[in-house]
Every structure is written in C-alpha cells, then in structure tokens.
Scaffold this motif. Structure first.
Motif, mmCIF file in Angstrom:
data_model
loop_
_atom_site.group_PDB
_atom_site.id
_atom_site.type_symbol
_atom_site.label_atom_id
_atom_site.label_comp_id
_atom_site.label_asym_id
_atom_site.label_seq_id
_atom_site.Cartn_x
_atom_site.Cartn_y
_atom_site.Cartn_z
ATOM 1 N N LYS A 118 11.253 -5.488 3.168
ATOM 2 C CA LYS A 118 9.191 -5.287 3.287
ATOM 3 C C LYS A 118 9.487 -3.898 2.748
ATOM 4 C CE LYS A 118 10.818 -4.309 7.751
ATOM 5 N NZ LYS A 118 10.578 -4.332 9.410
ATOM 6 N N GLU A 119 7.854 -3.421 2.409
ATOM 7 C CA GLU A 119 7.049 -2.326 1.720
ATOM 8 C C GLU A 119 7.552 -0.863 1.872
ATOM 9 O OE1 GLU A 119 4.518 -1.580 -1.523
ATOM 10 O OE2 GLU A 119 5.459 -3.618 -0.674
ATOM 11 N N GLU A 120 7.596 -0.820 3.661
ATOM 12 C CA GLU A 120 8.075 0.202 3.664
ATOM 13 C C GLU A 120 9.760 0.526 3.813
ATOM 14 O OE1 GLU A 120 7.191 4.364 5.452
ATOM 15 O OE2 GLU A 120 6.422 2.750 5.068
ATOM 16 N N LYS A 122 11.345 -0.369 0.642
ATOM 17 C CA LYS A 122 11.207 -0.230 -0.062
ATOM 18 C C LYS A 122 10.791 0.817 -0.510
ATOM 19 C CE LYS A 122 10.469 -5.548 -1.768
ATOM 20 N NZ LYS A 122 9.982 -5.805 -2.470
ATOM 21 N N LYS A 123 10.108 1.735 -0.193
ATOM 22 C CA LYS A 123 9.537 2.934 -0.100
ATOM 23 C C LYS A 123 10.934 3.848 0.450
ATOM 24 C CE LYS A 123 6.684 4.818 2.598
ATOM 25 N NZ LYS A 123 5.307 5.055 3.349
ATOM 26 N N SER A 159 3.404 -3.695 -5.916
ATOM 27 C CA SER A 159 3.451 -2.973 -5.041
ATOM 28 C C SER A 159 2.033 -2.609 -4.788
ATOM 29 C CB SER A 159 3.722 -1.831 -4.640
ATOM 30 O OG SER A 159 3.662 -0.763 -3.943
ATOM 31 N N LYS A 160 1.851 -3.291 -3.036
ATOM 32 C CA LYS A 160 0.687 -3.603 -2.615
ATOM 33 C C LYS A 160 -0.253 -2.134 -1.847
ATOM 34 C CE LYS A 160 0.210 -7.060 -4.321
ATOM 35 N NZ LYS A 160 -0.584 -7.785 -5.662
ATOM 36 N N SER A 161 1.081 -1.408 -1.866
ATOM 37 C CA SER A 161 1.118 0.241 -1.107
ATOM 38 C C SER A 161 0.609 1.680 -1.796
ATOM 39 C CB SER A 161 1.887 0.164 0.001
ATOM 40 O OG SER A 161 1.595 1.747 0.355
ATOM 41 N N THR A 164 2.943 3.955 -1.332
ATOM 42 C CA THR A 164 4.659 3.641 -1.741
ATOM 43 C C THR A 164 4.304 3.334 -3.488
ATOM 44 O OG1 THR A 164 5.434 1.857 -0.170
ATOM 45 C CG2 THR A 164 6.004 2.117 -2.171
#
Length: 448
Positions: A118-120, A122-123, A159-161, A164
């Motif tokens: 998940k992106e979170e 990875k952040k 990244s899509k965020s 992030t």
C-alpha cells in the motif's frame, strides 16, 4: 547480584518477548499498537528503561519479522512505525547500526518497488529512510551505494499520492546535501525524472534540481534538452518551476545552448505543426484540441521564459548580455513569427509581451519591428501588446508569421555591442521557412 526489583524487570521483559514469539499476526498487531501508543517520542535511555536495558532484543525481533513479511504487506505500517520509534529516538545510534547491520536499508528500498504494498506503507518506508539519511554523511552514502537514488526516483515517478511524493522530495533533498561523494548521482537522478508522466513528480524534481544545481556547481549536458521538453506541459505549476530553473541555468556554462534552444522553440518545425493539419481540415471538432498541442504550449512557454529572463535583469539593473545574446540568435524574428500563430492565442500573447520588452530596450529593434509591421499594425502593438492577438486580422497575422526581420545583421554592421558574448546565427532554416509558409497558406485559404 541483581536486586529483587531488577529481577522483576528482567522477568517482565522475558515474559513480553515470549508473548511476542508465541503470538500470531493478530496478537502481534495488538502488541505493536500498544508499543506505538506508549513509546512514541521516547529517547533511547527511556526505551532502555522501559525494556530493562533490553530494547535491542525487541528491535531485533521487529527487524526479523520485517524481513519475513514485508513482501505480503501484513501489519507493515505498524511494524515500520514501531521501528521508526527506535531509529528516531534521541541517542539512538546503537539502534540505527543494529538495523543497518541486518540489511534494513535494502529492505526499505525493496518495499518501494513492490506493487502489492500500500502507498501508506511505502510512505512509512520513505520516512525511515529520511531518518537514516539525516543521521549523517556515511548513512547517506550507504543509501546511495544500495542503488537507493534509482529506487527512490522511480517511486517518485510512479507514486499516485502527492503527500507521499512530497516526502520523497524531502528525502532526495537530504541526500543531495552534505553528500559530496554521491551528490552528482542524485543530481543526475533528478534530471532523469523530468520526462516522467507525473506532473507532481516533475514539479518536485524541478524544485529540488535548483538546489542540487547550486550544490553540484557544474551542469550535465542533458539538462538543457530535458528542461526545454518539460515546457510542453499543460500544468502551469510545472511550467513555472521549469522557467525558474531556466533562470538559474542562464548563469552556468549551458547559457548559450539554453538560449539557442529557447529561441528555436518559438518557430516549431513544420514536421510538428503539420501533424494535425489533415485532421483539422476534416474535422472541425479537432480545432479545439490544437490549443493544447504540446508544441504550441512549448512555444508559448519559451516566449514567456525569454521575457522573464530579460525582464528580471532589467529590474535588477544588471547588464543586458542575455537579451543581446538573444538578439544575435534572431529572437525578434522568431517572436514575430510566434505572434502570427493564429492556432494558439497564448503563444501570440506571450510572444507579443516579450517583443514589447525588446522594442523598449533596444532602439534598433524598434526600428526593424516598425518597418516590418507597418504603421497601422505597429500602432496596435504599441497601444496594447498583450491584447494584440485579439485585434489583428488574417493579413496582419501573415505579415507577422512571414517577417524577415534580422536585427543580428544590423547589430553586426553597426558594431553595437552590450557584452562580450555574441555570435551570428545565419538565415532561418528550412523548418522556419516552411513554418511561416504554412501560416501564410492557412491565412490565404481562410480569406478565400
């Protein structure tokens, strides 16, 4: 001998570690929740006191579990936050070394490249890398030696965020500071990011490049082409950062190549402009798309960049070397040709505003522009350069597109020189002639 109090503390520690070892995923998740709530912000001595001088025994269990489960993503956010409590604690150098010795940096970098994570999560991995990088030069070097710059840059591009991506920018900025051994690697990585498809990544890369450029000092040959291609963007925030970087690059050894490239963009090649011609003739709906044709966006941005660079120097009461250099590159001819581009109003507007500066700054330019435009068109231009594109007709647009102004020849003959840097650029090439002929043809067809 240990006291009864110390024995009780050791017993609690052993019991806690045994509970962790015997726990499943759900139970470990609860343990991590409790650990995060009760130990956030503690210093290393406080953590040691909490774990009866055995905090490292829990940290090694966390890092071991991380290696086992990071590819699945299970409880990864809580696990990374727990490790972060150890690494970010005051006087935590011991924990940091223990984490790095078991391959912690490589694990964090691998997390960034896994699609299932998940992106979170990875952040959180990026934040741990920030903590490591901020711990000193040797740790920055370790990240770079682990192919970290490539992994981090690729993650920024994908990244899509935006939140992030901003964390990634902070990490890259940290890696370029106080890292002389690998600062060039970071600099090249930022340049490599410029063609990526993410506008936010482009914007952040351009911002960080300005800092990196001042630290590195020398320029990479590819930076001119990369930053000029970014001017094709539809995103104004990206265009702004690109122009700001161009302003900085004018002070480096790529100045001449950069100015030559900007002036060349004012007259796109006929190969580029003719791509939509058949579609435009056959489908009126496509006319709306020409406003966003990348080559015209680039043309307008180039005119804007030239104007800003020139005006900045005038306001600073500095020398006019950049403006004069562009005169020798036939910028006046190219600006007037862009003003005749009736397919893109913003190109006309930006070119007109920039030409206004050159007319006001250089009497020789004023003379040539007046003669080429004719009194009526020149009067319109003087009255309101910004709105000129709304007032000219197709004949006047043709006059602008097909202009033959050559101020550089007049400067050479008269011997006018405001700086030591100048060279003569010959007559316009085939692409320029074809471009102006194209607009003449379009104008004549419109009149028929």
């Amino acid at each position: 001998m240990t006291s009864i109090k110390e024995q009780a503390a050791i017993s609690r520690l052993l019991s806690f570690l045994q509970d962790w070892d015997n726990a499943g995923k759900v139970a470990r998740s609860h343990i991590l929740n409790t650990f995060i709530e009760t130990n956030q912000g503690k210093t290393a001595p406080e953590l040691e006191q909490e774990f009866s001088q055995g905090a490292s025994l829990f940290l090694v269990r966390l890092t071991t579990w991380l290696r086992l489960i990071y590819m699945t993503g299970s409880c990864l956010d809580k696990l990374l936050k727990s490790i972060g409590i150890f690494l970010s604690a005051v006087s935590s150098n011991r924990y940091l070394i223990e984490f790095l010795e078991v391959g912690g940096v490589l694990t964090l970098l691998e997390i960034l490249g896994l699609e299932k994570i998940k992106e979170e999560d990875k952040k959180e991995s990026i934040r741990l890398l920030q903590v490591i990088a901020n711990s000193g030069r040797k740790y920055k070097e370790l990240i770079c030696e682990s192919y970290g710059v490539r992994s981090i840059a690729e993650f920024l591009a994908k990244s899509k965020s935006e939140e992030t991506q901003e964390e990634v920018q902070i990490l890259l900025d940290s890696l370029v500071h106080g890292n002389p051994k690998y600062q060039n690697q970071v600099y090249k990585g930022l340049i490599a990011l410029l063609p990526c498809a993410s506008p936010k990544a482009q914007q952040l890369s351009l911002q960080t490049l300005r800092t990196a450029q001042s630290i590195v000092g020398t320029t990479h040959p590819s930076i001119v082409d990369c930053v000029l291609k970014v001017l094709r963007t539809m995103h104004l925030e990206v265009q702004y950062e690109a122009i700001e970087l161009i302003k900085d690059l004018v002070n480096y050894d790529v100045c001449q190549a950069l100015l030559k490239g900007l002036v060349a963009l004012l007259i796109p090649s006929v190969k580029e402009t003719s791509k939509l011609q058949p579609k435009i003739l056959n489908d009126s709906a496509v006319l709306q798309l020409t406003a966003n044709l990348p080559v015209f966006l680039q043309q307008a941005a180039a005119a804007k960049a030239i104007g800003r660079n020139s005006w900045r120097r005038v306001l600073a009461r500095s020398n006019t070397s950049v403006a004069e250099e562009m005169l020798h590159l036939r910028v006046v001819h190219s600006l007037m040709a862009a003003m005749g581009n009736t397919d893109h109003s913003n190109s006309q507007r930006q070119a007109s505003l920039t030409l206004e500066y050159f007319v006001q700054m250089f009497p020789v330019v004023e003379e040539h522009v007046r003669r080429s435009m004719g009194e009526e068109l020149y009067a319109l231009f003087l009255s309101n350069a910004e709105d000129l594109y709304m007032k000219i007709d197709s004949i006047q647009a043709d006059i602008l597109a097909a202009n033959k102004v050559n101020v550089s020849k007049a400067l050479s003959i008269s011997g006018v020189s405001y700086s030591n840097m100048s060279f003569y650029l010959g007559p316009c090439g085939e692409d320029q002639l074809a471009y102006t002929t194209y607009f003449q043809k379009e104008g004549s067809e419109g009149k028929e």
